[in-house]
Write an enzyme that holds these catalytic residues in place. Structure first.
Site, mmCIF file in Angstrom:
data_model
loop_
_atom_site.group_PDB
_atom_site.id
_atom_site.type_symbol
_atom_site.label_atom_id
_atom_site.label_comp_id
_atom_site.label_asym_id
_atom_site.label_seq_id
_atom_site.Cartn_x
_atom_site.Cartn_y
_atom_site.Cartn_z
ATOM 1 N N HIS A 72 -1.828 11.170 45.847
ATOM 2 C CA HIS A 72 -1.178 9.860 45.966
ATOM 3 C C HIS A 72 -0.299 9.825 47.213
ATOM 4 C CE1 HIS A 72 -1.509 8.448 41.507
ATOM 5 N NE2 HIS A 72 -2.664 8.826 42.025
ATOM 6 N N TYR A 201 6.969 2.639 38.659
ATOM 7 C CA TYR A 201 8.267 2.844 38.014
ATOM 8 C C TYR A 201 8.900 1.470 37.850
ATOM 9 C CZ TYR A 201 7.944 7.875 39.050
ATOM 10 O OH TYR A 201 7.563 9.189 39.097
ATOM 11 N N PRO A 293 13.042 13.260 33.634
ATOM 12 C CA PRO A 293 11.699 13.256 34.225
ATOM 13 C C PRO A 293 11.466 12.181 35.293
ATOM 14 C CG PRO A 293 11.635 12.459 31.961
ATOM 15 C CD PRO A 293 13.019 12.943 32.193
ATOM 16 N N LYS A 297 10.480 16.163 38.847
ATOM 17 C CA LYS A 297 10.892 17.365 39.572
ATOM 18 C C LYS A 297 10.879 18.663 38.766
ATOM 19 C CE LYS A 297 11.691 15.562 43.544
ATOM 20 N NZ LYS A 297 10.300 15.367 43.931
ATOM 21 N N TYR A 385 11.062 12.225 46.887
ATOM 22 C CA TYR A 385 9.993 12.179 45.878
ATOM 23 C C TYR A 385 8.877 13.175 46.198
ATOM 24 C CZ TYR A 385 6.951 10.270 42.286
ATOM 25 O OH TYR A 385 6.150 10.133 41.168
#
Ligand code: RFL
Ligand code: PHB
Length: 391
Positions: A72, A201, A293, A297, A385
């Site tokens: 991704h 998200y 979560p 990570k 990220y």
């Protein structure tokens, strides 16, 4: 029994370390409380940073990952149903993440362990650690009803948040830092195609939602829920309805519904214990720290910890130098705290907090709107990220 490094726990931290030491010709024995099916069956992480992918390739464990992992280059945020895209690859100079479930990672680690002679003792009961502040630590445990002893040079405490390693450090030495969040995540797995080709998200007035996946035919979804809620109260129908509402009309309309085959609630916590070394014991992974979560990570930090630890142990055994093991705790904690900060921040801008007032809500909305409009803000998110560099 005797070995160089006793590894407590056969989760990601313990198994990556075991493979790294095997490759460096350092003897290790892994002691795991449960059996392989249990460890491999736990549905947990889904997103690997580039560093974790590189470690798998470097250990020659990436055959399936390279075929089946979903790369991704971007992710998506949603505010009250309005979606915006973060082009992580462009913003970070080509870095990506890979969707490959923790269950697959564990499967690959265990399969290769058999082939490479990585020593794992399953169902090791009553593990206890002794002599950690001297030169000859001993691990005691019970196997098939029989008391056993493993003598070693070092102990790697990779036994997760509820393990025995962290409590073996005297309380006057340990400093613990913690935030417990007033909500959990209700997760669902179903064999239906994902709503979107990348993750979403979503911050919605009714609470957070996450659209993730395991493969082109398997979806993983989460919704924020109260800590007092029970899985039994969430029929599949109720879950799908709430998820679609929180993802908003556009993404929600792309959700394919189907029967779930896993549904569970996980509480959210930020936790760090310092130091990560005491005497001849080193803590790694969830034994030393927990992240919520939201930033994806946890597993990735377990990998970076054991990269540092293995480097230190190799320096010790190959060059006779203590420098690497002496710097392990500070080195690992520097990366851990940055991931803690990111996971805490990402949680705080995407979730609904019970005592939030109108001011808090508008600050959240302003922050998300700022990220939507600012390439600099997006770059900060993207850089964290995809994973900060291993220094
Ligand atoms: P683990 O995986 O808990 O493994 C510890 C092992 O030690 C064993 N053990 C013992 N063995 C012997 N004696 C004892 N006394 C023992 N006590 C315990 C246990 O049986 C177990 O096998 O810790 P480790 O290796 O540090 O790995 C950590 C990761 O598993 C964890 O951080 C991630 O799963 C967190 N996580 C995520 N991480 C990511 O990087 N990306 C994600 O997308 C992501 N999503 C998640 C997650 C965790 C979640 N939950 C359920 C906590 C999503 C969820 C919902
Ligand atoms: C998952 O797919 O399980 C997952 C993905 C991203 C997260 C957390 C969990 O931030």
């Amino acid at each position: 029994m005797k070995t160089q490094v006793a590894i407590i726990g056969a989760g990601p931290a313990g198994m990556f370390l075991a493979h790294m030491l095997r490759r460096a010709n350092i003897d290790a024995v892994v002691l795991e409380r449960r059996d392989r099916d249990y460890v491999e069956g736990r549905v947990r992480a889904g997103v690997l940073e580039q560093i974790a992918v590189d470690v798998m390739r470097d250990l020659d464990l990436a055959g399936r990952l390279d075929k089946e992992g979903l790369v991704h280059g971007g992710t998506n945020l949603s505010l009250d149903g309005e979606l915006f895209h973060i082009d992580m690859e462009k913003l970070t100079g080509g870095k990506t993440v890979t969707v490959y479930g923790q269950q697959e990672v564990m499967h690959d680690l265990f399969e290769a362990a058999g082939e490479r002679g990585v020593d794992i003792i399953w169902n090791a009961g009553d593990v206890s650690l002794h002599g950690l502040d001297g030169d000859n630590p001993v691990v005691r445990f019970v196997q098939n009803g029989e008391a056993k002893e493993l003598q070693c040079d070092f102990v790697a405490g990779c036994d997760g948040f509820h393990g025995v390693s962290r409590p073996s450090i005297p309380t006057h030495v340990l400093k613990e830092f913690e935030r417990v969040y007033p909500f959990g995540w209700l997760g669902l797995l179903a064999d239906v195609p994902p709503a979107n080709d990348e993750l979403i998200y979503a911050n919605h007035e009714r609470g957070f939602a996450l659209a993730s996946m395991r493969s082109p035919t398997r979806s993983r979804y989460y919704i924020q829920c109260g800590l007092d809620e029970k899985v039994e109260d969430w029929s599949d129908e109720r879950f799908w309805d709430e998820l679609c509402l929180r993802l908003g009309p556009v993404a929600g309309a792309k959700v394919t519904r189907g029967p779930s085959f896993e549904k569970s609630i996980a509480p959210l916590r930020s936790f760090v214990s310092e130091p990560m070394r005491w005497g001849r014991l080193f803590l790694a992974g969830d034994a030393a720290h927990i992240v919520p979560p939201t930033g994806a990570k946890g597993l990735n930090l377990a990998v970076s910890d054991v990269v540092y630890l293995c480097e230190g142990l190799v320096e010790y055994y190959k060059n006779g130098s203590n420098s690497g093991i002496d710097h392990y705790s500070a080195r690992a904690l520097a990366r851990v705290w940055k991931a803690e900060r990111f996971s805490w921040w990402f949680t705080s801008i995407t979730h609904r907090f019970p005592n939030m007032d109108g001011f808090d809500r508008r600050i959240q909305m302003a922050e998300l709107d700022y990220i939507r409009g600012s390439e600099n803000a997006q770059r900060v998110l993207a850089e964290n990220y995809v994973g900060l560099p291993l220094k």
